[in-house]
Design a protein around this motif. Structure first.
Motif, PDB file in Angstrom:
ATOM      1  N   UNK A 104     -92.085  65.143  42.466  1.00  0.00           N
ATOM      2  CA  UNK A 104     -91.972  63.934  43.106  1.00  0.00           C
ATOM      3  C   UNK A 104     -93.478  63.154  43.257  1.00  0.00           C
ATOM      4  N   UNK A 105     -93.757  61.650  42.936  1.00  0.00           N
ATOM      5  CA  UNK A 105     -95.371  61.244  43.334  1.00  0.00           C
ATOM      6  C   UNK A 105     -95.103  60.658  44.668  1.00  0.00           C
ATOM      7  N   UNK A 106     -96.101  60.675  44.790  1.00  0.00           N
ATOM      8  CA  UNK A 106     -96.852  60.526  46.120  1.00  0.00           C
ATOM      9  C   UNK A 106     -96.557  59.644  47.211  1.00  0.00           C
ATOM     10  N   UNK A 107     -95.888  59.876  48.845  1.00  0.00           N
ATOM     11  CA  UNK A 107     -95.461  58.968  49.345  1.00  0.00           C
ATOM     12  C   UNK A 107     -96.713  57.752  49.381  1.00  0.00           C
ATOM     13  N   UNK A 108     -96.397  56.674  48.938  1.00  0.00           N
ATOM     14  CA  UNK A 108     -97.571  55.718  49.191  1.00  0.00           C
ATOM     15  C   UNK A 108     -98.122  55.559  50.804  1.00  0.00           C
ATOM     16  N   UNK A 109     -99.592  54.927  51.109  1.00  0.00           N
ATOM     17  CA  UNK A 109     -99.472  54.521  52.123  1.00  0.00           C
ATOM     18  C   UNK A 109     -98.570  54.202  53.038  1.00  0.00           C
ATOM     19  N   UNK A 110     -98.238  52.521  52.564  1.00  0.00           N
ATOM     20  CA  UNK A 110     -96.940  51.838  53.327  1.00  0.00           C
ATOM     21  C   UNK A 110     -95.406  52.676  53.373  1.00  0.00           C
ATOM     22  N   UNK A 111     -95.803  53.464  52.946  1.00  0.00           N
ATOM     23  CA  UNK A 111     -93.941  54.151  53.127  1.00  0.00           C
ATOM     24  C   UNK A 111     -94.251  55.606  54.257  1.00  0.00           C
ATOM     25  N   UNK A 112     -95.607  55.325  53.775  1.00  0.00           N
ATOM     26  CA  UNK A 112     -96.124  57.119  55.268  1.00  0.00           C
ATOM     27  C   UNK A 112     -96.072  56.146  56.335  1.00  0.00           C
ATOM     28  N   UNK A 113     -96.661  54.716  56.971  1.00  0.00           N
ATOM     29  CA  UNK A 113     -96.775  54.194  57.721  1.00  0.00           C
ATOM     30  C   UNK A 113     -95.158  54.129  58.576  1.00  0.00           C
ATOM     31  N   UNK A 114     -94.237  53.053  57.152  1.00  0.00           N
ATOM     32  CA  UNK A 114     -92.919  52.501  57.938  1.00  0.00           C
ATOM     33  C   UNK A 114     -91.791  54.166  58.632  1.00  0.00           C
ATOM     34  N   UNK A 115     -92.378  55.260  57.516  1.00  0.00           N
ATOM     35  CA  UNK A 115     -91.500  56.677  58.447  1.00  0.00           C
ATOM     36  C   UNK A 115     -92.122  56.603  59.719  1.00  0.00           C
ATOM     37  N   UNK A 116     -93.583  57.055  60.373  1.00  0.00           N
ATOM     38  CA  UNK A 116     -93.841  57.091  60.920  1.00  0.00           C
ATOM     39  C   UNK A 116     -93.489  55.615  61.966  1.00  0.00           C
ATOM     40  N   UNK A 117     -93.287  54.145  61.742  1.00  0.00           N
ATOM     41  CA  UNK A 117     -93.049  53.526  63.169  1.00  0.00           C
ATOM     42  C   UNK A 117     -91.689  53.543  63.137  1.00  0.00           C
ATOM     43  N   UNK A 118     -90.457  53.990  62.432  1.00  0.00           N
ATOM     44  CA  UNK A 118     -89.095  54.441  62.688  1.00  0.00           C
ATOM     45  C   UNK A 118     -89.455  55.655  63.189  1.00  0.00           C
ATOM     46  N   UNK A 119     -89.946  56.669  62.886  1.00  0.00           N
ATOM     47  CA  UNK A 119     -89.537  57.955  63.573  1.00  0.00           C
ATOM     48  C   UNK A 119     -90.101  57.640  65.813  1.00  0.00           C
ATOM     49  N   UNK A 120     -90.382  56.818  65.220  1.00  0.00           N
ATOM     50  CA  UNK A 120     -91.550  56.167  66.757  1.00  0.00           C
ATOM     51  C   UNK A 120     -90.066  55.783  67.800  1.00  0.00           C
ATOM     52  N   UNK A 121     -89.536  54.694  66.518  1.00  0.00           N
ATOM     53  CA  UNK A 121     -88.696  53.822  67.787  1.00  0.00           C
ATOM     54  C   UNK A 121     -87.202  54.554  67.863  1.00  0.00           C
ATOM     55  N   UNK A 122     -86.647  55.206  66.808  1.00  0.00           N
ATOM     56  CA  UNK A 122     -86.129  56.493  67.159  1.00  0.00           C
ATOM     57  C   UNK A 122     -86.131  57.450  68.455  1.00  0.00           C
ATOM     58  N   UNK A 123     -87.528  58.036  68.411  1.00  0.00           N
ATOM     59  CA  UNK A 123     -87.832  58.895  69.733  1.00  0.00           C
ATOM     60  C   UNK A 123     -87.679  57.719  70.943  1.00  0.00           C
ATOM     61  N   UNK A 124     -88.435  56.695  70.809  1.00  0.00           N
ATOM     62  CA  UNK A 124     -88.559  56.130  72.255  1.00  0.00           C
ATOM     63  C   UNK A 124     -87.026  55.604  72.216  1.00  0.00           C
ATOM     64  N   UNK A 125     -86.270  55.489  71.590  1.00  0.00           N
ATOM     65  CA  UNK A 125     -84.801  55.408  72.323  1.00  0.00           C
ATOM     66  C   UNK A 125     -84.116  56.840  72.441  1.00  0.00           C
ATOM     67  N   UNK A 126     -84.368  57.752  72.084  1.00  0.00           N
ATOM     68  CA  UNK A 126     -84.347  59.000  72.672  1.00  0.00           C
ATOM     69  C   UNK A 126     -84.596  58.878  73.803  1.00  0.00           C
ATOM     70  N   UNK A 127     -86.000  58.677  74.246  1.00  0.00           N
ATOM     71  CA  UNK A 127     -86.351  58.842  75.560  1.00  0.00           C
ATOM     72  C   UNK A 127     -85.832  58.130  76.807  1.00  0.00           C
ATOM     73  N   UNK A 128     -85.267  56.432  76.005  1.00  0.00           N
ATOM     74  CA  UNK A 128     -84.888  55.479  76.845  1.00  0.00           C
ATOM     75  C   UNK A 128     -83.358  56.120  77.958  1.00  0.00           C
ATOM     76  N   UNK A 129     -82.864  56.670  77.138  1.00  0.00           N
ATOM     77  CA  UNK A 129     -81.881  57.421  77.195  1.00  0.00           C
ATOM     78  C   UNK A 129     -81.318  58.445  78.221  1.00  0.00           C
ATOM     79  N   UNK A 130     -83.001  59.204  77.920  1.00  0.00           N
ATOM     80  CA  UNK A 130     -83.059  60.166  78.822  1.00  0.00           C
ATOM     81  C   UNK A 130     -83.131  60.172  79.996  1.00  0.00           C
ATOM     82  N   UNK A 131     -84.693  59.455  79.646  1.00  0.00           N
ATOM     83  CA  UNK A 131     -85.058  58.335  81.570  1.00  0.00           C
ATOM     84  C   UNK A 131     -83.861  57.603  82.036  1.00  0.00           C
ATOM     85  N   UNK A 132     -83.087  56.834  81.457  1.00  0.00           N
ATOM     86  CA  UNK A 132     -82.285  56.247  81.831  1.00  0.00           C
ATOM     87  C   UNK A 132     -80.828  57.259  82.491  1.00  0.00           C
ATOM     88  N   UNK A 133     -80.890  58.691  82.181  1.00  0.00           N
ATOM     89  CA  UNK A 133     -79.449  59.736  82.563  1.00  0.00           C
ATOM     90  C   UNK A 133     -80.842  60.326  83.780  1.00  0.00           C
TER      91      UNK A 133
END
Length: 359
Positions: free
Chosen positions: A21-50
């Motif tokens: 498979x062709x290596x991921x472009x730097x832009x795609x890697x950054x987009x994945x990191x941003x996506x992962x951070x947003x889902x992580x924030x969602x999880x932390x927000x609900x955990x802190x709320x609980x």
């Protein structure tokens, strides 16, 4: 042989080697990191709320114990002491944190009356079937550990007044839960695909209940309501369905349980006291008739719901559109779930469920 050539050109692989498979472009890697951070924030927000909810509830209970311990004998007061910290302290904190994530606008679509009726029947059938499954699992666990797994929601509804059930379970809970678990979650995850938004909404909603009895049907209910929300963008539809589910499962069933002492009847049946059983049925005739009508209703919606589900699946009506941001195939689970916030959110609530089952 030094390698493989195609029309005199080096292919970059040895014989029999799978294509790389062709290596991921730097832009795609950054987009994945941003996506992962947003889902992580969602999880932390609900955990802190609980955690804030539980901390506030403990503080209120300790305050009651210190100032008015006699009030702790009143089930309605105890329910109020549990709900107010959630709605006035914990949920506002959770909402504040989640709103820091960007939201995608939802397109509004109308739903025909016939389609709404069909969705209602499917919703009831799904909830009742999953509730039966959850009950079977908890019963099996009870047999294995030789002690009863407490049904927390039944314990609450059997102790409080009908007015409390109507206010908190039928009105307040659907309004708050649909806003938090459908609107807030779906609008912040639908950009990654409708399927992702639906599953995340259902999973987080189911886990938040903290016990297996409710998780089984809350998860399936959450998934179905999230599906309706991504397709219609209309929160009023999901609120209405949620209210109807809670009205039948919380208010009506509790009313009938309070009209008829089922445990007394079962005790008489086990002892084989036919005369006492007949006297019991005659004394509670109205309640028995209504209870039988509820049973017919449950069987009817389960059968009708199953038929509608089969038809919908055959006609492939459950389709999910891709989002504005497409997570590469094979990386959805790791991106959405294998991040700090979502991992700890799941660990916390799975631990609570296991605690409820085993102790």
């Amino acid at each position: 042989m030094d390698g493989v050539y195609d029309r005199g050109q080096w292919t970059g692989k040895w014989p029999g080697e799978p294509p790389q498979m062709p290596p991921e472009a730097p832009q795609e890697q950054e987009e994945l990191r941003t996506t992962r951070k947003r889902f992580s924030w969602l999880g932390w927000a609900f955990l802190i709320g609980a955690l804030v909810v539980q901390g506030a509830q403990v503080a209120v209970m300790l305050g009651l114990q210190a100032l008015k311990p006699e009030l702790m004998l009143n089930s309605d007061v105890m329910l109020l002491a549990s709900m107010l910290p959630m709605y006035l302290v914990g949920m506002p904190v959770l909402i504040f944190l989640v709103k820091r994530l960007p939201a995608a606008p939802m397109e509004q679509h109308s739903i025909r009356p016939g389609a709404f009726v069909a969705a209602t029947v499917m919703c009831f059938g799904l909830v009742y079937l999953s509730n039966i499954l959850g009950t079977l699992i908890t019963t099996a666990v009870s047999i294995l550990k030789r002690s009863v797994v407490q049904n927390e929601i039944f314990n609450v509804t059997s102790a409080v007044s009908m007015w409390s059930i109507l206010l908190y379970m039928v009105i307040c809970a659907p309004l708050m839960e649909e806003y938090v678990f459908r609107k807030l979650i779906v609008e912040r995850t639908v950009r990654y695909g409708q399927g992702v938004a639906v599953l995340v909404s259902g999973l987080m909603f189911g886990l938040f209940h903290g016990n297996l009895n409710q998780f089984a049907y809350a998860f399936t209910l959450g998934v179905f309501l999230a599906f309706l929300y991504v397709k219609t963008g209309n929160l009023k539809i999901t609120i209405a369905l949620h209210m109807m589910i809670n009205f039948m499962g919380g208010f009506v069933s509790s009313l009938l349980f309070k009209m008829i002492d089922i445990e007394e009847y079962m005790d008489l049946a086990l002892r084989g006291n036919q005369k006492a059983m007949m006297e019991f049925l005659m004394e509670n005739l109205l309640g028995v008739v209504l209870y039988m009508m509820l049973g017919v209703f449950v069987i009817g919606v389960v059968i009708a719901g199953a038929v509608l589900w089969i038809i919908s699946l055959v006609k492939k009506k459950f389709t999910f559109a891709q989002g504005m941001i497409v997570i590469p195939r094979g990386k959805k689970f790791t991106t959405v779930m294998l991040n700090g916030g979502m991992i700890f959110y799941c660990i916390f609530w799975i631990g609570m469920i296991l605690w409820q089952l085993l102790w």
